[in-house]
Design a protein around this motif. Sequence first.
Motif, PDB file in Angstrom:
ATOM      1  N   TYR A 193       0.857  -1.192   0.000  1.00  0.00           N
ATOM      2  CA  TYR A 193       0.000   0.000   0.000  1.00  0.00           C
ATOM      3  C   TYR A 193       0.889   1.237   0.000  1.00  0.00           C
ATOM      4  O   TYR A 193       1.898   1.286   0.688  1.00  0.00           O
ATOM      5  CB  TYR A 193      -0.888  -0.048   1.250  1.00  0.00           C
ATOM      6  N   ARG A 194       0.504   2.245  -0.758  1.00  0.00           N
ATOM      7  CA  ARG A 194       1.223   3.524  -0.803  1.00  0.00           C
ATOM      8  C   ARG A 194       2.712   3.309  -1.070  1.00  0.00           C
ATOM      9  O   ARG A 194       3.561   3.769  -0.317  1.00  0.00           O
ATOM     10  CB  ARG A 194       0.997   4.268   0.507  1.00  0.00           C
ATOM     11  N   MET A 195       3.010   2.598  -2.180  1.00  0.00           N
ATOM     12  CA  MET A 195       4.407   2.296  -2.491  1.00  0.00           C
ATOM     13  C   MET A 195       4.986   3.394  -3.381  1.00  0.00           C
ATOM     14  O   MET A 195       4.342   3.849  -4.326  1.00  0.00           O
ATOM     15  CB  MET A 195       4.502   0.945  -3.208  1.00  0.00           C
ATOM     16  N   SER A 196       6.229   3.775  -3.128  1.00  0.00           N
ATOM     17  CA  SER A 196       6.849   4.854  -3.905  1.00  0.00           C
ATOM     18  C   SER A 196       7.552   4.346  -5.145  1.00  0.00           C
ATOM     19  O   SER A 196       7.808   5.086  -6.076  1.00  0.00           O
ATOM     20  CB  SER A 196       7.877   5.584  -3.029  1.00  0.00           C
ATOM     21  N   GLY A 197       7.906   3.051  -5.162  1.00  0.00           N
ATOM     22  CA  GLY A 197       8.665   2.500  -6.288  1.00  0.00           C
ATOM     23  C   GLY A 197      10.162   2.567  -6.042  1.00  0.00           C
ATOM     24  O   GLY A 197      10.943   2.047  -6.842  1.00  0.00           O
ATOM     25  N   TYR A 198      10.601   3.206  -4.969  1.00  0.00           N
ATOM     26  CA  TYR A 198      12.030   3.250  -4.610  1.00  0.00           C
ATOM     27  C   TYR A 198      12.266   2.208  -3.523  1.00  0.00           C
ATOM     28  O   TYR A 198      11.716   2.326  -2.414  1.00  0.00           O
ATOM     29  CB  TYR A 198      12.438   4.629  -4.091  1.00  0.00           C
ATOM     30  N   PHE A 204      12.190   1.082   4.085  1.00  0.00           N
ATOM     31  CA  PHE A 204      12.231   1.866   5.326  1.00  0.00           C
ATOM     32  C   PHE A 204      10.813   2.169   5.824  1.00  0.00           C
ATOM     33  O   PHE A 204      10.497   1.997   7.005  1.00  0.00           O
ATOM     34  CB  PHE A 204      12.990   3.174   5.099  1.00  0.00           C
ATOM     35  N   MET A 205       9.957   2.632   4.919  1.00  0.00           N
ATOM     36  CA  MET A 205       8.613   3.047   5.328  1.00  0.00           C
ATOM     37  C   MET A 205       7.700   1.852   5.570  1.00  0.00           C
ATOM     38  O   MET A 205       6.681   1.969   6.234  1.00  0.00           O
ATOM     39  CB  MET A 205       7.977   3.951   4.262  1.00  0.00           C
ATOM     40  N   GLY A 206       8.077   0.693   5.006  1.00  0.00           N
ATOM     41  CA  GLY A 206       7.229  -0.505   5.135  1.00  0.00           C
ATOM     42  C   GLY A 206       6.311  -0.619   3.930  1.00  0.00           C
ATOM     43  O   GLY A 206       6.032   0.374   3.237  1.00  0.00           O
ATOM     44  N   ALA A 207       5.853  -1.823   3.669  1.00  0.00           N
ATOM     45  CA  ALA A 207       4.985  -2.050   2.505  1.00  0.00           C
ATOM     46  C   ALA A 207       3.527  -2.226   2.913  1.00  0.00           C
ATOM     47  O   ALA A 207       2.616  -1.750   2.258  1.00  0.00           O
ATOM     48  CB  ALA A 207       5.462  -3.279   1.735  1.00  0.00           C
ATOM     49  N   VAL A 208       3.326  -2.919   4.026  1.00  0.00           N
ATOM     50  CA  VAL A 208       1.966  -3.217   4.456  1.00  0.00           C
ATOM     51  C   VAL A 208       1.548  -2.234   5.556  1.00  0.00           C
ATOM     52  O   VAL A 208       2.384  -1.729   6.313  1.00  0.00           O
ATOM     53  CB  VAL A 208       1.909  -4.688   4.966  1.00  0.00           C
ATOM     54  N   LEU A 209       0.244  -1.924   5.614  1.00  0.00           N
ATOM     55  CA  LEU A 209      -0.214  -0.952   6.614  1.00  0.00           C
ATOM     56  C   LEU A 209      -0.493  -1.603   7.974  1.00  0.00           C
ATOM     57  O   LEU A 209      -0.109  -1.080   9.013  1.00  0.00           O
ATOM     58  CB  LEU A 209      -1.482  -0.243   6.098  1.00  0.00           C
ATOM     59  N   ASN A 210      -1.170  -2.750   7.947  1.00  0.00           N
ATOM     60  CA  ASN A 210      -1.536  -3.389   9.219  1.00  0.00           C
ATOM     61  C   ASN A 210      -1.132  -4.856   9.241  1.00  0.00           C
ATOM     62  O   ASN A 210      -1.991  -5.734   9.123  1.00  0.00           O
ATOM     63  CB  ASN A 210      -3.054  -3.286   9.453  1.00  0.00           C
ATOM     64  N   PRO A 211       0.197  -5.137   9.373  1.00  0.00           N
ATOM     65  CA  PRO A 211       0.610  -6.536   9.406  1.00  0.00           C
ATOM     66  C   PRO A 211       0.081  -7.255  10.636  1.00  0.00           C
ATOM     67  O   PRO A 211       0.090  -6.694  11.732  1.00  0.00           O
ATOM     68  CB  PRO A 211       2.139  -6.448   9.448  1.00  0.00           C
ATOM     69  N   ARG A 212      -0.416  -8.461  10.421  1.00  0.00           N
ATOM     70  CA  ARG A 212      -0.998  -9.211  11.551  1.00  0.00           C
ATOM     71  C   ARG A 212      -0.515 -10.641  11.583  1.00  0.00           C
ATOM     72  O   ARG A 212      -0.242 -11.223  10.530  1.00  0.00           O
ATOM     73  CB  ARG A 212      -2.521  -9.217  11.450  1.00  0.00           C
ATOM     74  N   LEU A 213      -0.422 -11.174  12.799  1.00  0.00           N
ATOM     75  CA  LEU A 213      -0.139 -12.582  13.003  1.00  0.00           C
ATOM     76  C   LEU A 213      -1.319 -13.096  13.808  1.00  0.00           C
ATOM     77  O   LEU A 213      -1.406 -12.840  15.004  1.00  0.00           O
ATOM     78  CB  LEU A 213       1.164 -12.745  13.780  1.00  0.00           C
ATOM     79  N   GLY A 214      -2.254 -13.748  13.091  1.00  0.00           N
ATOM     80  CA  GLY A 214      -3.504 -14.086  13.765  1.00  0.00           C
ATOM     81  C   GLY A 214      -4.200 -12.793  14.147  1.00  0.00           C
ATOM     82  O   GLY A 214      -4.319 -11.882  13.333  1.00  0.00           O
ATOM     83  N   HIS A 215      -4.583 -12.673  15.409  1.00  0.00           N
ATOM     84  CA  HIS A 215      -5.251 -11.436  15.850  1.00  0.00           C
ATOM     85  C   HIS A 215      -4.266 -10.416  16.423  1.00  0.00           C
ATOM     86  O   HIS A 215      -4.673  -9.345  16.875  1.00  0.00           O
ATOM     87  CB  HIS A 215      -6.353 -11.758  16.866  1.00  0.00           C
ATOM     88  N   VAL A 216      -2.958 -10.758  16.409  1.00  0.00           N
ATOM     89  CA  VAL A 216      -1.983  -9.804  16.970  1.00  0.00           C
ATOM     90  C   VAL A 216      -1.556  -8.795  15.905  1.00  0.00           C
ATOM     91  O   VAL A 216      -1.056  -9.175  14.844  1.00  0.00           O
ATOM     92  CB  VAL A 216      -0.735 -10.513  17.531  1.00  0.00           C
ATOM     93  N   ASP A 217      -1.788  -7.523  16.171  1.00  0.00           N
ATOM     94  CA  ASP A 217      -1.365  -6.464  15.261  1.00  0.00           C
ATOM     95  C   ASP A 217       0.118  -6.205  15.494  1.00  0.00           C
ATOM     96  O   ASP A 217       0.533  -5.708  16.549  1.00  0.00           O
ATOM     97  CB  ASP A 217      -2.165  -5.192  15.519  1.00  0.00           C
ATOM     98  N   LEU A 218       0.914  -6.587  14.500  1.00  0.00           N
ATOM     99  CA  LEU A 218       2.367  -6.543  14.702  1.00  0.00           C
ATOM    100  C   LEU A 218       2.895  -5.117  14.844  1.00  0.00           C
ATOM    101  O   LEU A 218       3.908  -4.873  15.487  1.00  0.00           O
ATOM    102  CB  LEU A 218       3.074  -7.269  13.551  1.00  0.00           C
ATOM    103  N   LYS A 219       2.189  -4.173  14.229  1.00  0.00           N
ATOM    104  CA  LYS A 219       2.652  -2.778  14.333  1.00  0.00           C
ATOM    105  C   LYS A 219       2.493  -2.274  15.770  1.00  0.00           C
ATOM    106  O   LYS A 219       3.412  -1.711  16.354  1.00  0.00           O
ATOM    107  CB  LYS A 219       1.860  -1.905  13.356  1.00  0.00           C
ATOM    108  N   MET A 220       1.306  -2.527  16.340  1.00  0.00           N
ATOM    109  CA  MET A 220       1.081  -2.088  17.723  1.00  0.00           C
ATOM    110  C   MET A 220       2.002  -2.865  18.672  1.00  0.00           C
ATOM    111  O   MET A 220       2.560  -2.312  19.620  1.00  0.00           O
ATOM    112  CB  MET A 220      -0.384  -2.293  18.114  1.00  0.00           C
ATOM    113  N   PHE A 221       2.179  -4.149  18.364  1.00  0.00           N
ATOM    114  CA  PHE A 221       3.063  -4.987  19.177  1.00  0.00           C
ATOM    115  C   PHE A 221       4.482  -4.415  19.164  1.00  0.00           C
ATOM    116  O   PHE A 221       5.101  -4.202  20.212  1.00  0.00           O
ATOM    117  CB  PHE A 221       3.038  -6.417  18.619  1.00  0.00           C
TER     118      PHE A 221
END
Length: 426
Positions: A193-198, A204-221
Amino acid sequence: MAKKQAPKSAESDNDKSPKVNTPTFNKHYEKIDSEIVFEFGGPWGVTAMMIGFPTLMYYLWGCLQFYRGKLVSPFDIQFWNQIFKGAFPTWYATKMYVLFCLFELFLAYFMPGPIVKGAPVSSLKGKRLDYLCNGVTSWYATIVTSLILHYYGWFRLTEIIDNFGPLMSVAVVSGVVITLVIYFTTIMQGNQYRMSGYLMYDLFMGAVLNPRLGHVDLKMFAEIRIPWVLLFYISISAAIKEYELFGYVSASMAFMVLAHFLYVNACAKGEECIPTTWDMTYEKPIIFGKQLISSLVIADTANSQKNRFRMIINGSYIPRYTFPQLPWGTLKNPTYIKTKSGNLLLTSGWWGIARKIHYTADLMMAFAWGFITGFNTVIPYFYPVFFVAVLTHRVSRDMERCAKKYGKDWEEYCKQVPYIFIPGIY
Ligand code: NDP
């Protein structure tokens, strides 16, 4: 635009959450959130940061470890040899770090806590994700487990400070590995999502907005469960080490342990406020990559006021009885500006005094953490100075985004609340 009175807060209404049909998602928000904006100096800037920050960490650690905090020439080969030997990642440090992360992940997965709905996510067409907020139970479980491990000698907490160099290297390497794994997994699944092409910028900015492992939100984790908890354990480890070596814990050390304890505790006890922040709905996970009591009270209550206001409006507010619940954390009958697109901008409490007063409080805390160590070395002042740069940049990014998102309503808000950091000054 006139100030309006918000529906009664849960506190003033026997803890019932009034639901207001506020359209918090529309095409305009979707467009703003999907725009590619080059931050941090663009691809070259983030590449320099990815190389420069770990290098700087090693440099500062080397100065502290081998030269009692004296700044040595960064061109001294001998110095870098010492760092290389002292911070070489060991199998023991790898086990420690990986087991700690897995234990925290296990707790995040299984410990009890309320499920809170996040704010509408533009990239998911306004869908609101569920977040299991078990930060407090996980935090207490971590403390109890570590005390048992230490008391029975199964894992002495001083091991952390004794293995600081190798642990730092393991953390750097795992940051790179996790960044790469999440990036390429996202691309393979087509979830980017929102990829710059660089490449470097997107890494650095990350590719996915809300990565999850099951119900665990990895970003918040990743945001609160690893770095802040580790910081607390580094301090407690250093305090025990000091006691074992000298038979006492110095006042400055005790201050740092208390400061870090309160900070992690604040993140854990208010975790249910995080799902509605722009970190969760807008920012992608940057994996590569806080006068104590008064500052903590301001930061805590300011964050609570806005996030609980938003949660009440969203119908996701739940009263918590986690310790400590500070007075003024939930505003009674707050005033607000109703924006054209539906979102409400709070204009009372701390939010009627200055637009980013919680940043000011966070910065005061960061400086207190430096001052308590004295002036023998400048190294403890790196964090507050760096944090000033981070937060001023964050303010400009946020203001820019809000100005685009809310147009004239934002101008009105800025007119009603003209100061950003310090009322009457700036
Ligand atoms: P804010 O809590 O200021 O959140 C900004 C967002 O809140 C805006 O984008 C807007 O989002 C919404 N908003 C702005 N003004 C209002 C208002 N008057 N009423 C209602 N909503 C409003 O910023 P952060 O999320 O950056 O910071 C949260 C905390 O985290 C702070 O204490 C900060 O210091 C700390 N922090 C710590 C860091 C660290 O590394 N130690 C790094 C970054 C932050 P919307 O689009 O939803 O309207």
